[in-house]
Design an enzyme around this catalytic site. Structure first.
Site, PDB file in Angstrom:
ATOM      1  N   TRP A  13       0.866  -1.132  -0.066  1.00  0.00           N
ATOM      2  CA  TRP A  13       0.184  -0.094   0.144  1.00  0.00           C
ATOM      3  C   TRP A  13       0.843   1.201   0.033  1.00  0.00           C
ATOM      4  O   TRP A  13       1.698   1.389   0.925  1.00  0.00           O
ATOM      5  CB  TRP A  13      -0.941   0.032   1.213  1.00  0.00           C
ATOM      6  CG  TRP A  13      -1.905   1.116   1.356  1.00  0.00           C
ATOM      7  CD1 TRP A  13      -1.642   2.315   1.958  1.00  0.00           C
ATOM      8  CD2 TRP A  13      -3.159   1.141   0.536  1.00  0.00           C
ATOM      9  NE1 TRP A  13      -2.890   3.133   2.026  1.00  0.00           N
ATOM     10  CE2 TRP A  13      -3.791   2.367   1.291  1.00  0.00           C
ATOM     11  CE3 TRP A  13      -3.902   0.447   0.085  1.00  0.00           C
ATOM     12  CZ2 TRP A  13      -4.898   2.602   0.953  1.00  0.00           C
ATOM     13  CZ3 TRP A  13      -4.987   0.821  -0.686  1.00  0.00           C
ATOM     14  CH2 TRP A  13      -5.650   2.084  -0.092  1.00  0.00           C
ATOM     15  N   GLY A  40       4.175  -2.437  -4.714  1.00  0.00           N
ATOM     16  CA  GLY A  40       4.878  -3.568  -4.578  1.00  0.00           C
ATOM     17  C   GLY A  40       5.313  -3.977  -5.922  1.00  0.00           C
ATOM     18  O   GLY A  40       4.357  -3.936  -6.890  1.00  0.00           O
ATOM     19  N   LYS A  41       6.546  -4.517  -6.138  1.00  0.00           N
ATOM     20  CA  LYS A  41       6.886  -4.549  -7.566  1.00  0.00           C
ATOM     21  C   LYS A  41       6.371  -5.860  -8.351  1.00  0.00           C
ATOM     22  O   LYS A  41       5.706  -5.800  -9.160  1.00  0.00           O
ATOM     23  CB  LYS A  41       8.410  -5.078  -7.346  1.00  0.00           C
ATOM     24  CG  LYS A  41       9.328  -3.760  -7.105  1.00  0.00           C
ATOM     25  CD  LYS A  41      10.888  -4.096  -7.120  1.00  0.00           C
ATOM     26  CE  LYS A  41      11.452  -2.814  -7.060  1.00  0.00           C
ATOM     27  NZ  LYS A  41      11.267  -1.728  -7.887  1.00  0.00           N
ATOM     28  N   GLU A 141      12.011  -8.644  -3.655  1.00  0.00           N
ATOM     29  CA  GLU A 141      11.348  -8.038  -2.342  1.00  0.00           C
ATOM     30  C   GLU A 141      10.715  -8.989  -1.192  1.00  0.00           C
ATOM     31  O   GLU A 141      10.749  -8.450  -0.178  1.00  0.00           O
ATOM     32  CB  GLU A 141      10.277  -7.271  -2.818  1.00  0.00           C
ATOM     33  CG  GLU A 141      10.710  -5.905  -3.494  1.00  0.00           C
ATOM     34  CD  GLU A 141       9.404  -5.084  -3.577  1.00  0.00           C
ATOM     35  OE1 GLU A 141       9.573  -3.693  -3.496  1.00  0.00           O
ATOM     36  OE2 GLU A 141       8.494  -5.282  -3.942  1.00  0.00           O
ATOM     37  N   ASN A 239      17.704   6.834 -21.385  1.00  0.00           N
ATOM     38  CA  ASN A 239      18.663   6.470 -22.469  1.00  0.00           C
ATOM     39  C   ASN A 239      17.942   5.292 -22.988  1.00  0.00           C
ATOM     40  O   ASN A 239      18.771   4.516 -23.874  1.00  0.00           O
ATOM     41  CB  ASN A 239      19.881   6.493 -21.859  1.00  0.00           C
ATOM     42  CG  ASN A 239      20.602   7.862 -21.650  1.00  0.00           C
ATOM     43  OD1 ASN A 239      20.228   8.701 -22.344  1.00  0.00           O
ATOM     44  ND2 ASN A 239      21.111   8.070 -20.426  1.00  0.00           N
ATOM     45  N   GLY A 240      16.809   4.581 -22.600  1.00  0.00           N
ATOM     46  CA  GLY A 240      16.640   3.518 -23.464  1.00  0.00           C
ATOM     47  C   GLY A 240      16.779   2.181 -22.610  1.00  0.00           C
ATOM     48  O   GLY A 240      16.969   2.145 -21.399  1.00  0.00           O
ATOM     49  N   ASP A 270       8.729  -1.171 -13.081  1.00  0.00           N
ATOM     50  CA  ASP A 270       7.750  -2.333 -13.171  1.00  0.00           C
ATOM     51  C   ASP A 270       6.562  -2.355 -14.298  1.00  0.00           C
ATOM     52  O   ASP A 270       6.282  -3.349 -14.786  1.00  0.00           O
ATOM     53  CB  ASP A 270       6.735  -2.151 -11.815  1.00  0.00           C
ATOM     54  CG  ASP A 270       7.639  -2.494 -10.458  1.00  0.00           C
ATOM     55  OD1 ASP A 270       8.797  -3.069 -10.559  1.00  0.00           O
ATOM     56  OD2 ASP A 270       7.439  -1.838  -9.544  1.00  0.00           O
TER      57      ASP A 270
END
Length: 318
Positions: A13, A40-41, A141, A239-240, A270
């Site tokens: 959250w 959260g990833k 994580e 920069n890609g 993400d």
């Protein structure tokens, strides 16, 4: 399930505090705005892939608090399979406080909460789901033992490819064990340099600036060192991206096609990873095309506030 993506990891959250400039140690400043969002990833990556049309399953753990209840509803609203989202009592859901300055840059503090209780049994319960997926997507994580266990289960299947987002990076030996079960590694430039230095005991690179060819050479050396890697993707912000593969003819620097006005970079990585997984698995695009398409999605996300609230749906992509 055909073309199914399974994601293992953390749900949070998120509380966003917007400021003109980052506070210094001991300094009190006034913020300009406050917003809350889901994060959260693992959750972010699953949500972005699902918004684009992928069949996504999420393996995560929530607390039985209001944020956990709302987060679960959010997953269901985003058409994510929640069969393996478990709820634990008397533990708060994971949370993050994100400070964003006027340039869109951020600092983040994370409290693991229920994420820290995700365990190997939770992964075992989803064994069939993982092994029948086209892709397992992991990050760092949650417990490294849990992530390693999930990767091992995936590679027991000939069907399931594995992708590891190497963040937040650390030097735990378990990460080297993970590499035996990883097909695609995704890092940013800092993570790449850190991994390269720790792998080859090189302590002279920490403060240097590297050009594209030097970064690609690092990736190439890592692929030679860790033979299970098929591809390394390096995200370079504005920069890609770099793509370095075992098949050297695929190596390339993919530059951004257009510049955008950056509002908030939170969760942009993400967004890129979830989008990349979608285009690679669900739309079956080649690697380079998948990266280019994912970059376009992520570039939209940075023009909006928040993490998941900034993620575009498929009908918003030109």
């Amino acid at each position: 399930m055909e073309n199914n993506i399974t994601v293992v990891g953390a749900s949070n959250w998120d509380t966003f505090i917007y400021v003109d400039k980052m506070p210094r140690v001991g300094e009190t400043i006034k913020g300009t705005d406050l917003k809350v969002s889901y994060g959260g990833k693992a959750a972010n990556q699953a949500v972005q892939a699902s918004l684009l049309g992928s069949n996504c399953t999420l393996i995560t753990k929530l607390g039985d608090d209001p944020s956990g209840v709302n987060t679960l509803k959010n997953f269901k609203d985003k058409n994510i399979n929640c069969e393996f989202v478990s709820v634990v009592s008397n533990v708060p859901s994971g949370c993050a406080t994100i400070i964003v300055d006027k340039n869109g840059d951020n600092n983040i503090i994370i409290i693991g909460g229920s994420n820290d209780l995700l365990n190997e049994k939770d992964v075992d319960n989803a064994k069939s789901q993982i092994q029948n997926s086209s892709l397992l997507l992991c990050q760092l994580e949650v417990s490294l033992n849990v992530t390693l266990h999930a990767l091992k289960i995936a590679k027991e299947s000939n069907k399931c490819k594995t992708m590891l987002n190497l963040t937040p990076i650390n030097n735990d030996p378990l990460i080297l064990e993970m590499f035996k079960f990883v097909d695609i590694l995704i890092v940013n430039e800092i993570e790449l340099i850190g991994l390269y230095n720790s792998t080859f005991n090189n302590n002279n690179n920490n403060e240097k600036d590297f050009n594209i060819n030097q970064l690609m050479e690092m990736c190439d050396n890592l692929i030679k060192k860790f033979e299970n890697f098929e591809n390394i993707i390096v995200t370079l912000g504005g920069n890609g991206q770099l793509l370095v593969s075992k098949e050297n003819n695929k190596n390339c620097h993919i530059e951004l096609k257009e510049k955008v006005k950056v509002v908030d970079t939170s969760g942009a990585g993400d967004s890129f990873i979830g989008s990349f997984a979608h285009y690679l698995v669900t739309e079956n695009k080649p690697l380079k095309d998948s990266i280019e398409s994912a970059s376009k999605v992520a570039s939209i996300s940075v023009t909006r506030h928040g993490t998941q609230t900034s993620y575009p749906k498929s009908n918003e992509i030109n």
